[in-house]
Write an enzyme that holds these catalytic residues in place. Structure first.
Site, PDB file in Angstrom:
ATOM      1  N   SER A   1      16.798  27.786 -72.095  1.00  0.00           N
ATOM      2  CA  SER A   1      16.513  26.377 -71.833  1.00  0.00           C
ATOM      3  C   SER A   1      15.505  25.898 -72.860  1.00  0.00           C
ATOM      4  CB  SER A   1      15.931  26.208 -70.418  1.00  0.00           C
ATOM      5  OG  SER A   1      15.372  24.923 -70.236  1.00  0.00           O
TER       6      SER A   1
ATOM      7  N   TYR B   1       9.768  28.919 -64.103  1.00  0.00           N
ATOM      8  CA  TYR B   1      10.991  28.708 -64.886  1.00  0.00           C
ATOM      9  C   TYR B   1      10.683  28.749 -66.380  1.00  0.00           C
ATOM     10  CZ  TYR B   1      15.432  26.542 -66.270  1.00  0.00           C
ATOM     11  OH  TYR B   1      16.661  26.274 -66.836  1.00  0.00           O
TER      12      TYR B   1
END
Length: 259
Positions: free
Chosen positions: A144, A157
């Site tokens: 990501s 995350y």
């Protein structure tokens, strides 16, 4: 379609929805035999059935990416069914949202277990199989843009995806002598459930994201599958790369083009 992956066998973890499902379908359309995966066999089978209905070849395997034995069993089932494993896509992921000072130990561990440890287990077991086959292969880790930048309320995350990026580079270096290409794809804002959660956490509207993105729009699933297909097609000199498919988000230093 050019059938770039003809004769290859691919596993795509977390492929019941979103980017994972799109990659599984694209790989099948490119000629690969695909193993779809979820913790729910029913959900994985839905995507496998869609692939079969479109003329592709797919089976569904239930497994939890945080369980080493279950992941090993999935790879064994893949080789038993199709004879080899040529492509491994470690896509399964989740997030937990909240201020860093309030994240519970359980939520921290859960995100790290799925988003980082799960990627290692999938890579490790796929790497073993590819080394044994002596025919090379490709491992693609779905990262990501949050692996290289900070975003409030997303500490687990962001940390996990940063780990994925470094793990990708390390495995690429280690397994290069075996002709195993290891790369990562780092999407920006694509319309998926996890992106919706990101927007909610950061209080971003769609307009905010379009203004912040130099290309001025969200990315599409088709664009992500185009990148993924390139990265697993090993007729190139690319390994250890983290490809940011983000419309220029991480390159944009100023912030927003909105009025």
């Amino acid at each position: 379609m050019s059938r770039q992956l003809e004769g290859k066998t691919a596993i795509v973890t977390g492929s019941s929805t979103g980017i994972g499902a799109a990659i599984a379908k694209r790989f099948a359309a490119e000629g690969a035999k695909v193993v779809t995966n979820s913790r729910s066999r029913e959900r994985a089978k839905t995507v496998a059935d869609e692939i079969e209905n479109e003329g592709g070849t797919a089976i569904a395997v239930e497994s939890d990416v945080t369980d080493h034995d279950e992941m090993a069993a999935m790879i064994e089932a893949t080789v038993d069914e199709f004879g080899s494993l040529d492509i491994m896509v470690n896509n399964a992921g989740l997030t937990r949202i909240g201020p860093a000072e309030s994240i519970s130990p359980e939520d921290w561990r859960h995100v790290i277990d799925v988003d980082l440890t799960g990627v290692f287990f999938g890579s490790q077991l796929a790497g073993r199989q590819m080394i044994e086959q002596e025919s090379g292969g490709a491992i693609l880790n779905i990262s990501s843009i949050m692996g290289g930048i900070g975003l409030h309320k997303r500490a687990p995350y962001c940390a996990a995806k940063a780990g994925v990026n470094n793990l990708t580079q390390t495995l690429a270096v280690e397994w290069a002598p075996h002709e195993i290409h290891v790369n990562a794809l780092a999407p920006g804002f694509i319309k998926t459930d996890i992106t919706d959660q990101t927007q909610s956490a950061a209080d971003y509207t769609d307009e905010d994201i379009r203004n912040r993105t130099p290309l001025g729009r969200f990315g599409t699933l088709d664009e992500m599958t185009e990148c993924a297909t390139f990265l697993v097609n090993t007729d190139h000199y690319v390994t250890g790369e983290v490809l940011h498919a983000d419309g220029g988000w991480t390159a944009y230093a100023w912030g927003s083009s909105g009025e």
